[in-house]
Scaffold this active site. Sequence first.
Site, PDB file in Angstrom:
ATOM      1  N   CYS A 137     -21.851   5.428  35.853  1.00 43.81           N
ATOM      2  CA  CYS A 137     -21.506   5.123  36.938  1.00 43.81           C
ATOM      3  C   CYS A 137     -21.918   5.551  38.205  1.00 43.81           C
ATOM      4  CB  CYS A 137     -19.783   4.876  37.245  1.00 43.81           C
ATOM      5  SG  CYS A 137     -19.136   6.588  37.170  1.00 43.81           S
ATOM      6  N   HIS A 287     -14.523   7.858  38.752  1.00 43.33           N
ATOM      7  CA  HIS A 287     -15.523   6.639  38.569  1.00 43.33           C
ATOM      8  C   HIS A 287     -16.049   6.542  39.864  1.00 43.33           C
ATOM      9  CE1 HIS A 287     -17.106   2.858  37.101  1.00 43.33           C
ATOM     10  NE2 HIS A 287     -16.468   2.116  37.925  1.00 43.33           N
ATOM     11  N   ASN A 305     -18.008  -2.851  41.983  1.00 43.11           N
ATOM     12  CA  ASN A 305     -17.915  -2.098  40.908  1.00 43.11           C
ATOM     13  C   ASN A 305     -19.126  -2.523  40.026  1.00 43.11           C
ATOM     14  OD1 ASN A 305     -17.026  -0.328  38.671  1.00 43.11           O
ATOM     15  ND2 ASN A 305     -15.220  -1.695  38.191  1.00 43.11           N
TER      16      ASN A 305
END
Length: 338
Positions: A137, A287, A305
């Site tokens: 991520c 994250h 995202n």
Amino acid sequence: MKFALAIAALAATANALSEDASNMLLAERFETFKTTHGKVYADEAEHKERLAIFEANVEKVAERNSKLKVPVHGITKFADMTEDEFSFYLGVDANLKAPELPVYKADEVIVNATGSFNWNDEGKLTAVKDQQQCGSCWAFSATETVETAWAIAGNSLTEFAPQQLVSCDSVDQGCNGGLPSNAFEYIKSTGGMCKDSDYPYTSGKGVTGTCTSPLPSLSGGTVSDWGYGQEKCQGFKACTEDTDGLIAALKQYGPMSIAIDASQWSSYTGGIMDSGSCSNSPRKMDHAVQLVGYNADEQYWVVRNSWNTNWGEDGFIRLKMGENTCGVANLAALIKSV
Ligand SMILES: *[C@@H]1O[C@H](CO)[C@@H](O)[C@H](O)[C@H]1NC(C)=O
């Protein structure tokens, strides 16, 4: 007495029937889920195992929603995965110490912001990406912020290569996690980024890979100065969101790489997520994503995202503004100049 027994027997039958009905319903929901998300299992044993996990996740969704005024959870593509399996889609370790960086406030001082703004509407965002089953991520978030800064600086919108960061940035840990601000340091020392098409993503099954040598040609994506949009917040501090300051910085400098608690994002299906679904403690960050817009009238942030467009709101999530939802403000890293 006889009557009471008869009633009890009837009730038991009704219970058994409703249990059968709910099992049927569950099996049907599972089949719909499998079709929707193209899930194929190796054999009957795995099918049974996944169905059991699915059932537990259906209950988890109900429990999560029950605590909220407005439900935001539902069945997603992660619904047949355990929390351990889902953790491979994250990639920030809250114990990582983020670098000390300057705080870059915007020139404009905003007080009690109104209105809305979204860098997506300005055409500065590439398509939503998909890190897949690799804790990369941080590399995706960093790449996105390089892309947006590069485009906002007047260059053509270019898709850069997260794979370069995953495999070549030795300060971070590839599929085992990292921090966008470390990635900026790597990019500066390397002199820019490769295009995604020149260094395509291959870590989607969790293999970090070794850095290609020689590196494909660099195609811009330089980074020369970066910092935080507000004071970084790590450790055991209570962190607050400087809403107006972040809004001003977002408008002036562009989207920011942020670190958040996404432990319940596995079941997010849409709507404005608030602090009922995540923690704003820096100890819970797991994250990295990208802050790209806001709506101050309706009090939400817009966040991109890297779980593809078949998650959330076409790949995005909205977070309640003003309460540092999920830690949106804790480590908001921006690129001041490319
Ligand atoms: C901003 O909002 C606060 C709280 O509602 C209010 O007290 C303050 O006067 C407002 N400031 C300005 C400049 O509008």
